[in-house]
Design a protein around this motif. Structure first.
Motif, PDB file in Angstrom:
ATOM      1  N   GLU A 131       0.836  -1.201   0.000  1.00 36.97           N
ATOM      2  CA  GLU A 131       0.000   0.000   0.000  1.00 36.97           C
ATOM      3  C   GLU A 131       0.873   1.254   0.000  1.00 36.97           C
ATOM      4  O   GLU A 131       1.969   1.256   0.591  1.00 36.97           O
ATOM      5  CB  GLU A 131      -0.891   0.043   1.240  1.00 36.97           C
ATOM      6  CG  GLU A 131      -1.785  -1.160   1.441  1.00 36.97           C
ATOM      7  CD  GLU A 131      -1.122  -2.268   2.243  1.00 36.97           C
ATOM      8  OE1 GLU A 131      -1.802  -3.244   2.597  1.00 36.97           O
ATOM      9  OE2 GLU A 131       0.091  -2.171   2.520  1.00 36.97           O
TER      10      GLU A 131
ATOM     11  N   ARG B 284      -8.317   0.636 -11.312  1.00 38.35           N
ATOM     12  CA  ARG B 284      -7.044  -0.058 -11.500  1.00 38.35           C
ATOM     13  C   ARG B 284      -6.275   0.521 -12.679  1.00 38.35           C
ATOM     14  O   ARG B 284      -6.848   1.163 -13.558  1.00 38.35           O
ATOM     15  CB  ARG B 284      -7.284  -1.551 -11.712  1.00 38.35           C
ATOM     16  CG  ARG B 284      -7.954  -1.905 -13.027  1.00 38.35           C
ATOM     17  CD  ARG B 284      -8.209  -3.401 -13.122  1.00 38.35           C
ATOM     18  NE  ARG B 284      -8.712  -3.770 -14.438  1.00 38.35           N
ATOM     19  CZ  ARG B 284      -8.980  -5.017 -14.818  1.00 38.35           C
ATOM     20  NH1 ARG B 284      -8.795  -6.018 -13.965  1.00 38.35           N
ATOM     21  NH2 ARG B 284      -9.426  -5.258 -16.037  1.00 38.35           N
TER      22      ARG B 284
ATOM     23  N   THR C  14      -2.969   3.584  -3.065  1.00 36.05           N
ATOM     24  CA  THR C  14      -2.646   2.695  -4.178  1.00 36.05           C
ATOM     25  C   THR C  14      -2.036   1.414  -3.649  1.00 36.05           C
ATOM     26  O   THR C  14      -1.245   1.446  -2.703  1.00 36.05           O
ATOM     27  CB  THR C  14      -1.683   3.376  -5.152  1.00 36.05           C
ATOM     28  OG1 THR C  14      -2.331   4.507  -5.741  1.00 36.05           O
ATOM     29  CG2 THR C  14      -1.253   2.428  -6.268  1.00 36.05           C
TER      30      THR C  14
ATOM     31  N   GLN D 199      -1.542  -2.103 -10.595  1.00 32.33           N
ATOM     32  CA  GLN D 199      -1.934  -1.415  -9.373  1.00 32.33           C
ATOM     33  C   GLN D 199      -3.458  -1.251  -9.317  1.00 32.33           C
ATOM     34  O   GLN D 199      -4.114  -1.185 -10.351  1.00 32.33           O
ATOM     35  CB  GLN D 199      -1.324  -0.005  -9.306  1.00 32.33           C
ATOM     36  CG  GLN D 199       0.175   0.039  -9.227  1.00 32.33           C
ATOM     37  CD  GLN D 199       0.718   1.461  -9.301  1.00 32.33           C
ATOM     38  OE1 GLN D 199       0.094   2.355  -9.880  1.00 32.33           O
ATOM     39  NE2 GLN D 199       1.886   1.679  -8.708  1.00 32.33           N
TER      40      GLN D 199
ATOM     41  N   SER E  89      -6.833   8.810  -0.832  1.00 31.16           N
ATOM     42  CA  SER E  89      -6.456   8.047  -2.017  1.00 31.16           C
ATOM     43  C   SER E  89      -5.265   7.154  -1.698  1.00 31.16           C
ATOM     44  O   SER E  89      -4.219   7.648  -1.266  1.00 31.16           O
ATOM     45  CB  SER E  89      -6.109   8.983  -3.169  1.00 31.16           C
ATOM     46  OG  SER E  89      -5.821   8.255  -4.349  1.00 31.16           O
TER      47      SER E  89
ATOM     48  N   THR F 155      -6.436   1.128  -6.949  1.00 32.09           N
ATOM     49  CA  THR F 155      -6.486   2.325  -6.121  1.00 32.09           C
ATOM     50  C   THR F 155      -7.832   2.458  -5.418  1.00 32.09           C
ATOM     51  O   THR F 155      -8.877   2.160  -5.990  1.00 32.09           O
ATOM     52  CB  THR F 155      -6.252   3.570  -6.996  1.00 32.09           C
ATOM     53  OG1 THR F 155      -4.934   3.487  -7.568  1.00 32.09           O
ATOM     54  CG2 THR F 155      -6.353   4.853  -6.178  1.00 32.09           C
TER      55      THR F 155
ATOM     56  N   THR G 188       0.220  -1.714  -4.980  1.00 31.93           N
ATOM     57  CA  THR G 188       1.051  -2.239  -6.062  1.00 31.93           C
ATOM     58  C   THR G 188       1.242  -3.726  -5.847  1.00 31.93           C
ATOM     59  O   THR G 188       1.661  -4.157  -4.766  1.00 31.93           O
ATOM     60  CB  THR G 188       2.408  -1.521  -6.090  1.00 31.93           C
ATOM     61  OG1 THR G 188       2.195  -0.114  -6.280  1.00 31.93           O
ATOM     62  CG2 THR G 188       3.272  -2.047  -7.223  1.00 31.93           C
TER      63      THR G 188
END
Length: 120
Positions: free
Chosen positions: A6, A73, A21, A79, A19, A81, A23
Motif C-alpha cells: 500500500e 485499477r 494505491t 496497481q 487516495s 487504487t 502495487t
C-alpha cells in the motif's frame, strides 16, 4: 509469491478525499478469477471490508461505504487504487489491500497495511 504494497498519504484533512494505491507483484491483477480488496481497521476495532475490484474490472462495495468509496485499477502498472471521499476522523484506520481468490471474504495475500489519519 504474490506481494502487495500500500502507498499514499498518511494524513488527510476532514472533508477531503483519501487516495491509496496498492502495487501488486508476483501476479497479475487481471488473472482469472481473483478479486482485489481494500480492508481497514480503525484503532481498537475490528476489520472492515471496503470493497473489491475483480479480474474482470467489475467492482463491489460494502453497503455502508458504497456512496463514498471508489476502486479503480491501472493494469499497465499492476496497481489498484482506493478513493474514499468526504472523510471524517472516523475514517482513521490502518488500510490494507489484499487478494481474495473466491470473492468470499477469505484473503490469501495481504499488504502490510498503512495508517491513514484524518485530522485537521
Amino acid at each position: 509469491q504474490v506481494q502487495l504494497q500500500e502507498s499514499g498519504p498518511g494524513l488527510v484533512k476532514p472533508s477531503q478525499t483519501l487516495s491509496l494505491t496498492c502495487t501488486v507483484s508476483g501476479g497479475s491483477i487481471t488473472t482469472n478469477y481473483y478479486y482485489w480488496s481494500w480492508i481497514r481497521q480503525p484503532p481498537g476495532k475490528g476489520l472492515e471490508w471496503i470493497g473489491y475490484i475483480a479480474y474482470s474490472d467489475s467492482t463491489y462495495y460494502s453497503p455502508s461505504l458504497k456512496s463514498r468509496a471508489s476502486i479503480s485499477r491501472d493494469t499497465s502498472k499492476n496497481q489498484f487504487t482506493l478513493q474514499l471521499s468526504s472523510v471524517t476522523p472516523e475514517d482513521t484506520a490502518v488500510y490494507y489491500c489484499a487478494r481474495d481468490p473466491q470473492a468470499g471474504g477469505y484473503m490469501d495475500y495481504w499488504g502490510k497495511g498503512t495508517l491513514v489519519t484524518v485530522s485537521s
